[in-house]
Design a protein around this motif. Structure first.
Motif, short mmCIF file in Angstrom:
data_model
loop_
_atom_site.label_atom_id
_atom_site.label_comp_id
_atom_site.label_asym_id
_atom_site.label_seq_id
_atom_site.Cartn_x
_atom_site.Cartn_y
_atom_site.Cartn_z
N HIS A 36 0.84 -1.20 0.00
CA HIS A 36 0.00 0.00 0.00
C HIS A 36 0.88 1.25 0.00
CE1 HIS A 36 0.75 -0.38 4.42
NE2 HIS A 36 0.78 0.94 4.35
N ILE A 37 0.26 2.36 -0.33
CA ILE A 37 0.91 3.66 -0.25
C ILE A 37 0.11 4.56 0.67
CG2 ILE A 37 2.06 3.59 -2.50
CD1 ILE A 37 -0.28 5.19 -3.65
N GLU A 38 0.73 5.64 1.12
CA GLU A 38 0.05 6.61 1.97
C GLU A 38 -0.03 7.94 1.23
OE1 GLU A 38 0.09 7.14 6.64
OE2 GLU A 38 1.88 8.04 5.76
N LEU A 39 -1.23 8.48 1.14
CA LEU A 39 -1.45 9.77 0.50
C LEU A 39 -1.55 10.86 1.55
CD1 LEU A 39 -2.14 7.89 -1.89
CD2 LEU A 39 -4.02 9.43 -2.45
N GLY A 40 -0.94 12.00 1.27
CA GLY A 40 -1.05 13.15 2.14
C GLY A 40 -1.70 14.31 1.40
N PHE A 41 -2.74 14.91 2.01
CA PHE A 41 -3.44 16.02 1.36
C PHE A 41 -4.18 16.81 2.43
CE2 PHE A 41 -5.77 12.05 1.09
CZ PHE A 41 -7.01 12.35 1.63
N ASP A 42 -4.60 18.00 2.07
CA ASP A 42 -5.29 18.89 3.01
C ASP A 42 -6.78 18.95 2.69
OD1 ASP A 42 -2.92 19.48 4.29
OD2 ASP A 42 -2.51 21.24 3.03
N VAL A 43 -7.59 18.90 3.74
CA VAL A 43 -9.03 19.05 3.62
C VAL A 43 -9.49 20.08 4.64
CG1 VAL A 43 -11.27 17.91 3.80
CG2 VAL A 43 -9.34 16.67 2.82
N ARG A 63 3.07 3.85 -13.00
CA ARG A 63 1.86 4.36 -12.35
C ARG A 63 1.59 3.61 -11.06
NH1 ARG A 63 0.46 1.18 -16.69
NH2 ARG A 63 -0.89 -0.62 -16.28
N TYR A 64 0.85 4.27 -10.18
CA TYR A 64 0.26 3.64 -9.02
C TYR A 64 -1.25 3.82 -9.13
CZ TYR A 64 4.80 3.64 -6.52
OH TYR A 64 6.09 3.42 -6.12
N ASP A 65 -2.00 2.73 -9.12
CA ASP A 65 -3.46 2.79 -9.13
C ASP A 65 -3.98 2.42 -7.74
OD1 ASP A 65 -3.44 3.43 -11.79
OD2 ASP A 65 -4.13 1.46 -12.49
N ILE A 66 -4.94 3.18 -7.26
CA ILE A 66 -5.60 2.88 -6.00
C ILE A 66 -7.10 2.94 -6.22
CG2 ILE A 66 -3.72 3.76 -4.56
CD1 ILE A 66 -5.43 6.30 -4.11
N ALA A 67 -7.85 2.28 -5.34
CA ALA A 67 -9.31 2.34 -5.39
C ALA A 67 -9.80 2.88 -4.05
CB ALA A 67 -9.89 0.95 -5.64
N VAL A 68 -10.59 3.94 -4.11
CA VAL A 68 -11.04 4.63 -2.90
C VAL A 68 -12.53 4.42 -2.69
CG1 VAL A 68 -11.21 6.85 -1.73
CG2 VAL A 68 -9.25 6.37 -3.22
N LYS A 69 -12.89 3.88 -1.56
CA LYS A 69 -14.29 3.69 -1.18
C LYS A 69 -14.78 4.96 -0.49
CE LYS A 69 -18.13 1.40 0.01
NZ LYS A 69 -19.13 0.93 -0.97
N ARG A 70 -15.89 5.49 -0.94
CA ARG A 70 -16.45 6.69 -0.33
C ARG A 70 -17.04 6.35 1.03
NH1 ARG A 70 -18.48 11.55 -2.65
NH2 ARG A 70 -19.81 12.67 -1.18
N GLY A 76 -13.69 13.12 6.00
CA GLY A 76 -13.75 13.88 4.76
C GLY A 76 -12.68 13.51 3.77
N GLY A 77 -11.79 12.59 4.12
CA GLY A 77 -10.72 12.21 3.21
C GLY A 77 -11.24 11.55 1.95
N SER A 78 -12.13 10.56 2.10
CA SER A 78 -12.64 9.86 0.92
C SER A 78 -13.56 10.77 0.10
CB SER A 78 -13.38 8.59 1.33
OG SER A 78 -14.58 8.87 2.02
N ARG A 79 -14.29 11.65 0.78
CA ARG A 79 -15.14 12.59 0.04
C ARG A 79 -14.29 13.53 -0.81
NH1 ARG A 79 -17.60 12.82 5.09
NH2 ARG A 79 -16.87 14.94 5.48
N PHE A 80 -13.17 13.96 -0.25
CA PHE A 80 -12.25 14.82 -1.01
C PHE A 80 -11.71 14.08 -2.23
CE2 PHE A 80 -7.88 16.03 -1.97
CZ PHE A 80 -7.99 17.40 -2.17
N LEU A 81 -11.30 12.83 -2.05
CA LEU A 81 -10.74 12.07 -3.16
C LEU A 81 -11.79 11.73 -4.21
CD1 LEU A 81 -8.35 9.68 -1.20
CD2 LEU A 81 -7.77 11.77 -2.44
N HIS A 82 -13.07 11.71 -3.81
CA HIS A 82 -14.14 11.46 -4.76
C HIS A 82 -14.63 12.73 -5.44
CE1 HIS A 82 -15.75 7.22 -4.62
NE2 HIS A 82 -14.81 7.17 -3.70
#
Length: 318
Positions: A36-43, A63-70, A76-82
């Protein structure tokens, strides 16, 4: 490293595929199946770190492909990514980490996945197939439309692939955890890999304990607390520090206690290590850990992932 989003599209109901690539098209660090990888972002001004299994091929290092479940009940992390993250945006990405690889001593692998927990199993099943190893894959979701990688798995031609739609039609199917573990309980060469909702991991872990299956044969991965849409604000009373506070859904009890000024030892923050175990003497906890026994849960809980029922304050000896 800073990577660019080059693809973002729906995979299934509530699941989004995100592709990350180097802005200069450089080769990315390699990884093994299950990493797995770890993503860092601001919300909303808050820095978040989120871990996601890699679903791209281990040989495709462009490439790195990931699948994000809302998850609308989270922070709010998954909502941001969606809803916000778009093609062309950049995010901070760690190098791949693998704490959920293939058990080298196993003669047969039983892979058990629930919902988005299928993501690390994709690479593991593919690698086992390529090696000619003995394995079976059990994949459950509420409906077939939520099985994000159903078609991919069918196309790959896994000999022992079992799909379970747990809330679909007149005859829903569920994984029979006891039925999977019991016939293989005495075969030391059979190892079990499980990823998915905390309850699924818990069911496998506790069933294995009851059957006398060594913990070394049970492999699981969780990425932290899972919030529920039914969670409500809870009151906490800390007997040793004399603090009284409230915790709101979307945070964790551990975060709330630390923010109030109390110190609690912690490590994994995924409900796996037990470092943040605290005794309780009032209230009703909702256990979401993957380390405590049923007996331990009668008097203790893991603050990093657990919650509490509304009503009386949860009294913690902290």
């Amino acid at each position: 490293m800073r990577l660019t989003v080059t693809k973002a599209e729906a995979l299934a109901a509530g699941v989004r595929l995100i592709r990350l690539q180097h802005p200069a098209n450089e080769r990315l660090p390699g990884f093994d199946a299950g990493a797995h990888i770890e993503l860092g972002f601001d919300v909303d001004g808050q820095s978040l770190l989120r871990k996601y299994s890699l679903v791209s091929d281990t040989g495709a290092l462009d490439r790195y492909d990931i699948a994000v479940k809302r998850n609308d009940s989270g922070r709010g992390g998954s909502r941001f990514l969606h809803d916000v993250l778009a093609v062309g945006d950049t995010v901070e990405v760690s190098t791949p980490v693998n704490a959920f690889g293939i058990a080298p001593a196993a003669s047969h692998h039983v892979l058990i996945a629930g919902g988005i927990g299928i993501t690390p199993m994709l690479g593991i099943a593919s690698a086992l197939k390529q090696r000619g190893a003995s394995y079976e894959l059990h994949y459950a979701a509420r409906h077939e439309r939520e099985m994000a990688f159903r078609d991919r798995l069918l196309d790959e031609g896994h000999d022992k692939l079992f799909l379970y739609a747990t809330r679909q039609g007149e005859s829903p199917r569920r994984i029979d955890v006891q039925g999977l573990l019991q016939p293989r309980s005495r075969d030391e060469g059979v190892h079990f890999h499980v990823c998915g909702p905390a309850k699924l991991i818990d069911d496998v872990r506790l069933a294995a304990t009851a059957l006398g299956i060594a913990s070394s044969r049970i492999h699981f991965e969780s990425f932290g607390p899972a919030w529920s849409a039914t969670d409500t604000k809870v009151r906490l009373a800390l007997t040793e520090s004399g603090l009284e506070l409230e915790a709101s859904p979307g945070t964790t009890l551990l975060d709330a206690v630390e923010a109030a000024g109390a110190w609690i030892p912690s490590d994994c923050r995924r409900g796996e290590c037990g470092a943040c175990i605290v005794s309780y003497g009032g209230g009703t906890p909702i256990h979401r850990d993957n380390c405590l026994t049923p007996q331990q849960r009668t008097h203790s809980l893991c603050l990093c992932v657990s919650w509490a029922e509304p009503g009386d304050a949860l009294v913690l000896r902290a």
